[in-house]
Design a protein around this motif. Structure first.
Motif, PDB file in Angstrom:
ATOM      1  N   LYS A 122     132.336  24.046 -23.209  1.00  0.00           N
ATOM      2  CA  LYS A 122     132.946  25.353 -23.485  1.00  0.00           C
ATOM      3  C   LYS A 122     133.175  25.537 -24.976  1.00  0.00           C
ATOM      4  CE  LYS A 122     135.389  25.495 -19.038  1.00  0.00           C
ATOM      5  NZ  LYS A 122     136.715  25.564 -18.374  1.00  0.00           N
ATOM      6  N   LYS A 123     133.301  26.788 -25.347  1.00  0.00           N
ATOM      7  CA  LYS A 123     133.599  27.137 -26.738  1.00  0.00           C
ATOM      8  C   LYS A 123     134.926  26.497 -27.165  1.00  0.00           C
ATOM      9  CE  LYS A 123     134.391  31.124 -29.765  1.00  0.00           C
ATOM     10  NZ  LYS A 123     134.462  32.605 -29.846  1.00  0.00           N
TER      11      LYS A 123
ATOM     12  N   GLN B 271     135.405  23.277 -27.798  1.00  0.00           N
ATOM     13  CA  GLN B 271     135.483  21.843 -27.517  1.00  0.00           C
ATOM     14  C   GLN B 271     134.875  21.018 -28.649  1.00  0.00           C
ATOM     15  OE1 GLN B 271     133.679  21.582 -23.582  1.00  0.00           O
ATOM     16  NE2 GLN B 271     135.690  21.296 -22.660  1.00  0.00           N
TER      17      GLN B 271
END
Length: 476
Positions: free
Chosen positions: A113-114, A116
């Motif tokens: 995910k964005k 991380q």
């Protein structure tokens, strides 16, 4: 060469793949040869395995298979970047855009995910996910550096795969069986179930033996069940430090070794023990201390990776490691109490304690363990003494695997051991005499399992002066 308890694992690669290089590695201290299945293809590995078996028939081979570990594929070019730059990972191996960095995981774009963190090359390269577009993962570099081919990718605190064994793993395990490899190493082992699945693929022959790599939070949390179900443990400090806390890596190493000792399971300490010697002829003082501390912690073996695979000074590295081990063990032997780390609650463990006490008090020079599976040798090697152990087996597939154990030399005896007689003991002793493994100066202790129907091990102990055996049996 002076006896060492702590064995040395050396990785074979471009720097050491020639016949003469292999011989030099053994001469300088290599006890076990490692091949990294994440690098090169199986054709190359097949060639090197044949060469190793021909040149160094007594050296066991460890074939490391990738498991769930994510790596970059062959990159051309290998991108350099500065802090703040954007690079793109892709899970599409067929993407023709050479500026994208291809990886061996087909589903990472679905799992990440964005925002991380993404780490590479044992945590030396750090990134943040800024965007995901189809199968492309856009990363912002937090440090300057270069990402090279076949380097590891970590996404800490994210479970990236529910599949314990990949199709590639199965292919590589079957390859290892076909080539009669002694050990296979598997990355990111997290449970007893994981080990059992590997054993199921290996089958009833129980060879190759399993080296389980503890290198993430789940594996560390479940270390007891992983250790108790494995033949050998490897502490991969590169991934373990990235997947957990860098600051606690020394403590985790001590805890894993301490727990493994309770089950008499040997432990290999790996990653960056002499990393600076990949490019330099001399190590850092911290690296020298690191090797000494691994020995003091009770490691069964220490491992060289890039140092011998691609390094400029492979023989210097292994020779220095050998000398550090000898110095440390010599000091340790003068300042320790001879006591094993497990409780004498079973017949094998109590027998092992008794053997340790007898050996210490009557000057035993060699212990002869007559063992099919290596169980006796494993338990005896867990005792803290300096007495060499000769592990004699009638199992040709198992014999070299004993050499990972501290102070143990595996010896193959071609005649099958009897379960209802002990006649084979006299034949084995004569064989060891003829091979000059025991000499007239030796005072030996022999242990074996007599009449093994109950499952107990090491229920027989004898001591002999070899000079008396020579006279009694009229050996020449």
């Amino acid at each position: 060469m002076k006896l060492r308890s702590t064995k040395i694992v050396a990785t074979i690669g471009p720097s050491t793949e020639s016949r003469s290089s292999m011989q030099k590695l053994k001469k300088n201290g290599m006890d076990l040869a490692r091949l990294n299945g994440s690098h090169n293809d199986l054709k190359w590995h097949s060639k090197i395995i044949k060469r190793l078996k021909k040149e160094l028939p007594d050296i066991p081979i460890l074939f490391d298979i990738p498991g769930k570990k994510i790596r970059t594929l062959k990159l051309n070019p290998e991108p350099k970047f500065k802090k703040g730059d954007t690079i793109v990972l892709t899970t599409n191996e067929k993407d023709k855009n050479e500026e994208k960095i291809k990886i061996n995981n087909n589903n990472l774009h679905k799992q990440i995910k964005k925002g991380q963190r993404v780490l590479a090359d044992d945590g030396t390269l750090k990134f943040r996910v800024i965007k995901i577009n189809g199968r492309d993962i856009y990363l912002k570099a937090q440090v300057s550096g270069q990402l090279k081919s076949f380097k590891g990718i970590n996404v800490p605190n994210v479970n990236l795969s529910k599949k314990l064994i990949t199709k590639k793993d199965i292919i590589m395990i079957r390859f290892a069986k076909k080539h009669k490899i002694d050990f296979i190493g598997l990355s990111f082992v997290e449970s007893k179930k994981h080990v059992q699945l590997i054993k199921k693929i290996i089958g009833k022959q129980n060879s190759p033996k399993i080296v389980s790599k503890i290198e993430n939070k789940t594996g560390f949390k479940n270390m007891t069940e992983v250790i108790s179900s494995s033949d050998v443990i490897m502490i991969d400090r590169g991934d373990l430090s990235v997947e957990t806390q860098l600051e606690s890596i020394a403590l985790k190493q001590k805890e894993i070794i301490k727990n493994a000792k309770k089950f008499a399971v040997p432990v290999i300490v790996a990653t960056e023990l002499l990393h600076s010697m990949i490019t330099q002829s001399f190590p850092t003082k911290a690296e020298v201390s690191d090797i000494g501390n691994a020995v003091l912690d009770g490691a069964s073996a220490v491992m060289l990776s890039g140092e011998t695979a691609i390094g400029k000074f492979p023989y210097n590295s292994i020779n220095l490691m050998r000398n550090i081990i000898l110095k440390t063990e010599n000091y340790f032997s003068k300042n320790k109490k001879t006591k094993s780390d497990y409780d004498s609650k079973t017949i094998p463990m109590a027998t092992s304690e008794a053997i340790n006490l007898i050996s210490k008090n009557v000057g035993i020079t060699k212990i002869i363990a007559i063992t099919r599976s290596g169980y006796a040798a494993k338990n005896l090697s867990n005792n803290e003494n300096n007495i060499p152990i000769v592990a004699v087996t009638d199992d040709q597939l198992a014999v070299k695997s004993f050499n990972i154990l501290p102070r143990v030399k595996g010896v193959y005896f071609a005649k099958t051991f009897s379960k209802i007689k002990l006649d084979h003991m006299a034949h084995i002793l004569k064989f060891l005499w003829q091979k000059k493994i025991i000499t007239i100066k030796d005072n030996i202790l022999i242990t074996t399992v007599a009449f093994p129907s109950s499952g107990n091990r090491m229920n027989l102990i004898q001591t002999h002066y070899v000079k008396d055996l020579k006279k009694t049996f009229k050996w020449k």
